[in-house]
Design an enzyme around this catalytic site. Structure first.
Site, PDB file in Angstrom:
ATOM      1  CG  PHE A   1     -29.632   9.028 -26.479  1.00  0.00           C
ATOM      2  CD1 PHE A   1     -28.357   8.946 -27.014  1.00  0.00           C
ATOM      3  CD2 PHE A   1     -30.715   8.962 -27.350  1.00  0.00           C
ATOM      4  CE1 PHE A   1     -28.151   8.815 -28.377  1.00  0.00           C
ATOM      5  CE2 PHE A   1     -30.529   8.834 -28.722  1.00  0.00           C
ATOM      6  CZ  PHE A   1     -29.249   8.761 -29.234  1.00  0.00           C
TER       7      PHE A   1
ATOM      8  CE1 TYR B   1     -25.017   5.607 -23.505  1.00  0.00           C
ATOM      9  CE2 TYR B   1     -26.938   5.715 -22.072  1.00  0.00           C
ATOM     10  CZ  TYR B   1     -26.081   6.311 -22.973  1.00  0.00           C
ATOM     11  OH  TYR B   1     -26.293   7.615 -23.357  1.00  0.00           O
TER      12      TYR B   1
ATOM     13  CG  ASP C   1     -26.753  -1.448 -28.690  1.00  0.00           C
ATOM     14  OD1 ASP C   1     -26.105  -2.481 -28.474  1.00  0.00           O
ATOM     15  OD2 ASP C   1     -26.211  -0.327 -28.796  1.00  0.00           O
TER      16      ASP C   1
ATOM     17  CG  HIS D   1     -25.483   9.107 -32.978  1.00  0.00           C
ATOM     18  ND1 HIS D   1     -24.723   9.101 -31.828  1.00  0.00           N
ATOM     19  CD2 HIS D   1     -26.468   8.196 -32.783  1.00  0.00           C
ATOM     20  CE1 HIS D   1     -25.225   8.207 -30.989  1.00  0.00           C
ATOM     21  NE2 HIS D   1     -26.280   7.648 -31.535  1.00  0.00           N
TER      22      HIS D   1
END
Length: 478
Positions: free
Chosen positions: A331, A320, A318, A440
């Site tokens: 990202f 920031y 989701d 991740h």
């Protein structure tokens, strides 16, 4: 909020905004009611352009009530969510005709019985059209500024309003709301508050919303804050009626207008009931406070990477949730914003893998423009609350995006970082496409296998093997 040596907040607001008013154009209370309903998820300037002609065509509640709905929809289309807005305006006006003789009522209890009208809309009309202190207008700006000033620690608009009604003398409510709206728009903005030129810079604790961290016990203290006018009595009020989220429909808003190439493959998706419910949820969240990214950037990933250009799909979770970060690409952060920890780790692996020096800039837009679809599974988030829009419908929509990419005849590389993203592998035909699974890049897990995984060179090898040009992973320094 006051100091012995300086004027209090209300005096300073009056000095800076002596004629503060809600910035919608209107001639009658009905005009203002309609304009306020149209202003959801739309700028006042655009609403004013639309209502200039609208108010000449529809002069009474009866005119709206008997209007052809398709014609009314077309008239309000530029304000966004036009189908639901037109329907809400018509239903409210039918209620006005049926129950109030076509006149806009002058009490809060009556106003909130109208379809599509919650406390904020009612307060705008009662405060502005009738000069009645029914309460304090609390829109996104007033909510943000009130929390920063320490006037309220609440999140919900009705709770913030109750705090403000206790602190502000009743005879100043009709001025205070519009003045705070102007202050939030002109000075105490969401992204870059002009604190150095603020009228209460010497007094403001600058709490929350990215200005400064709230001190311990801030929430408890704000509840007991003194009245904000010298020697003013504290008004005793009961909590306002719980605000009802305004139902709005996607279709005209920039937030829900799919880019052309994606509209061809996803047009049916936004007409489905789950997406209509999702639209109402996101609209109510924006009504209540900050939501990231802004509505015109929710589909940035799709806009920057047209369907026919997708060669790589990177899946995040989701957006920031801190100020000035999210802009619709997983990202990635806005140009010029310092890279967050996960992106810092991505940059470290990028340098180790393909020798690209980490930039100070956190924007991944150059990758998106080369065919790298930087997609989050959830496309919106409540400010400062991670995963707050999880399981509301976005996952169904983005699963549809993944499925459509999977249908492409040209092989695509899917990069799935972390357990959450890897669950989406079931949507991908790995006999036709390349699926790369990895750890991740979060600081919590990066050292458990992310570093040294060489995803960027692996992607380029897969692209070249399918006859596609490799990605140039270099990014501008700033």
């Amino acid at each position: 909020m006051t100091t012995p040596s300086g004027p209090v907040l209300l005096d300073r607001l009056k000095t800076k905004y002596p004629d503060a008013r809600y910035e919608l154009d209107w001639a009658t209370p009905l005009d203002l009611l309609v304009a306020t309903m149209l202003a959801a998820q739309c700028t006042d300037e655009r609403v004013n352009r639309v209502t200039k002609d609208l108010f000449r065509t529809y002069r009474t509640a009866g005119d709206y009530a008997s209007a052809d709905l398709a014609t009314l929809e077309e008239a309000v289309k530029p304000t966004g969510f036009y189908r639901q807005k037109a329907k809400a305006v018509q239903e409210a006006c039918r209620a006005l005709v049926a129950r109030f003789g076509g006149r806009v009522p002058e009490t809060m209890d009556e106003m909130v019985t109208l379809p599509g009208v919650a406390r904020k809309t009612a307060n705008v009309v009662l405060n502005t059209a009738f000069n009645l202190p029914s309460g304090v207008i609390v829109d996104t700006h007033v909510a943000r500024v009130s929390r920063r000033m320490g006037l309220s620690a609440a999140e919900k608009p009705e709770q913030i309003e109750a705090d403000l009604m206790r602190l502000v003398p009743e005879d100043r409510w009709t001025f205070f709301g519009p003045a705070m709206v102007l202050h939030g728009r002109q000075t105490c903005t969401a992204r870059a508050p002009a604190c150095s030129g603020c009228l209460i810079e010497d007094q403001c604790p600058k709490r929350l919303d990215g200005v400064a961290p709230a001190p311990p016990g801030a929430a408890a203290k704000s509840r007991a804050a003194p009245a904000i006018e010298a020697n003013a009595p504290v008004t005793k009020v009961s909590s306002p009626t719980k605000a009802r989220p305004r139902s709005l429909e996607p279709g005209g808003s920039s937030m829900y207008t799919l880019p052309a190439s994606w509209r061809q493959v996803l047009a049916d998706e936004i007409e489905k009931p789950y997406f209509q419910e999702l639209a109402r949820f996101v609209a109510s969240e924006r009504e209540a406070g900050q939501v990231f990214p802004p509505d015109d950037e929710v589909f940035s990933a799709l806009e920057l990477t047209p369907y026919e250009d997708v060669r790589v799909l990177v899946l995040g979770q989701d957006p920031y949730h801190d100020d000035d970060q999210a802009h619709g690409l997983c990202f990635s952060v806005r140009p010029g914003v310092k890279p967050p920890p996960s992106l810092v780790n991505i940059y470290k692996e990028l340098e180790s893998d393909v020798g690209v020096k980490p930039p100070k800039n956190g924007s991944l837009i150059p990758w998106a423009k080369q065919g790298v679809l930087l997609l989050n599974a959830v496309l919106t988030v409540r400010a400062h609350t991670a995963n707050s829009h999880k399981d509301r419908g976005w996952e169904t929509f983005t699963d549809a995006v993944i499925k459509k990419v999977n249908e492409k005849k040209q092989p695509v590389v899917f990069l799935l970082w972390g357990a959450y993203a890897q669950k989406k592998a079931r949507l991908i035909d790995d006999k036709r496409h390349t699926v790369i699974k990895g750890v991740h890049p979060s600081p919590l897990s990066a050292r458990n296998g992310f570093f040294g995984s060489k995803p960027f060179s692996t992607i380029n090898r897969a692209l070249e093997a399918s006859g596609s040009k490799p990605i140039d992973w270099r990014l501008p320094e700033r």
